[in-house]
Scaffold this motif. Sequence first.
Motif, mmCIF file in Angstrom:
data_model
loop_
_atom_site.group_PDB
_atom_site.id
_atom_site.type_symbol
_atom_site.label_atom_id
_atom_site.label_comp_id
_atom_site.label_asym_id
_atom_site.label_seq_id
_atom_site.Cartn_x
_atom_site.Cartn_y
_atom_site.Cartn_z
ATOM 1 N N ARG A 169 51.330 31.556 46.314
ATOM 2 C CA ARG A 169 49.930 31.962 46.151
ATOM 3 C C ARG A 169 49.124 31.599 47.407
ATOM 4 N NH1 ARG A 169 47.175 32.937 40.701
ATOM 5 N NH2 ARG A 169 48.730 34.275 39.772
ATOM 6 N N GLU B 283 38.001 34.074 42.830
ATOM 7 C CA GLU B 283 38.976 33.344 42.019
ATOM 8 C C GLU B 283 38.285 32.511 40.942
ATOM 9 O OE1 GLU B 283 43.126 32.674 44.174
ATOM 10 O OE2 GLU B 283 41.580 31.340 44.964
ATOM 11 N N GLU C 222 39.828 34.471 37.842
ATOM 12 C CA GLU C 222 41.210 34.015 37.637
ATOM 13 C C GLU C 222 41.228 32.814 36.695
ATOM 14 O OE1 GLU C 222 43.648 35.831 38.650
ATOM 15 O OE2 GLU C 222 42.357 37.148 39.809
ATOM 16 N N GLU D 217 45.112 42.356 44.256
ATOM 17 C CA GLU D 217 44.079 41.950 43.298
ATOM 18 C C GLU D 217 42.959 41.189 44.009
ATOM 19 O OE1 GLU D 217 43.615 39.001 39.462
ATOM 20 O OE2 GLU D 217 45.603 39.820 39.901
ATOM 21 N N TYR E 165 49.160 40.098 43.428
ATOM 22 C CA TYR E 165 48.014 39.195 43.578
ATOM 23 C C TYR E 165 47.281 39.422 44.901
ATOM 24 C CZ TYR E 165 45.063 35.148 42.906
ATOM 25 O OH TYR E 165 43.967 34.332 42.732
#
Length: 139
Positions: free
Chosen positions: A7, A96, A100, A53, A50
């Motif tokens: 990530r 985020e 998220e 995204e 991701y």
Amino acid sequence: MTQELTRHDIRIRAFQTLFALNANPEADKEVLYQQLLTDDGKLELNVPPYLDELVSGVLENQAALDEKIKQYLMQGWTISRIAKTDLIILRIAFFELDNEQDIPNRVAVNEALELAKQFSDDRSRRFINGVLAHEVETN
């Protein structure tokens, strides 16, 4: 051969993509992804979901993200006065924090500070930390 990105690696690529798009809004996002995901530009890799995204989310929500960031600026400061690197890092972090749910706030903040460490300077890192600390405090 598939390259497995963490990530953290994905956030770095997202920052680089958003920075490139900021400098050249006409650039092709997919071409940028491929350039950032390969060493030689020849091997086409699957774009991690991701990554898209984050990049798409920041681009689509940029005005709302900037409004949130504005709340924490010192009087007299505007979005345009923030260094582009710092603004892009803040946009990623705010996206985020807002979108998220599986990422703890402290992780999003820490990742933003890691990006600042890599792409900015100590003063910027302190600024980013201050803005994000206020956001996390109020949510």
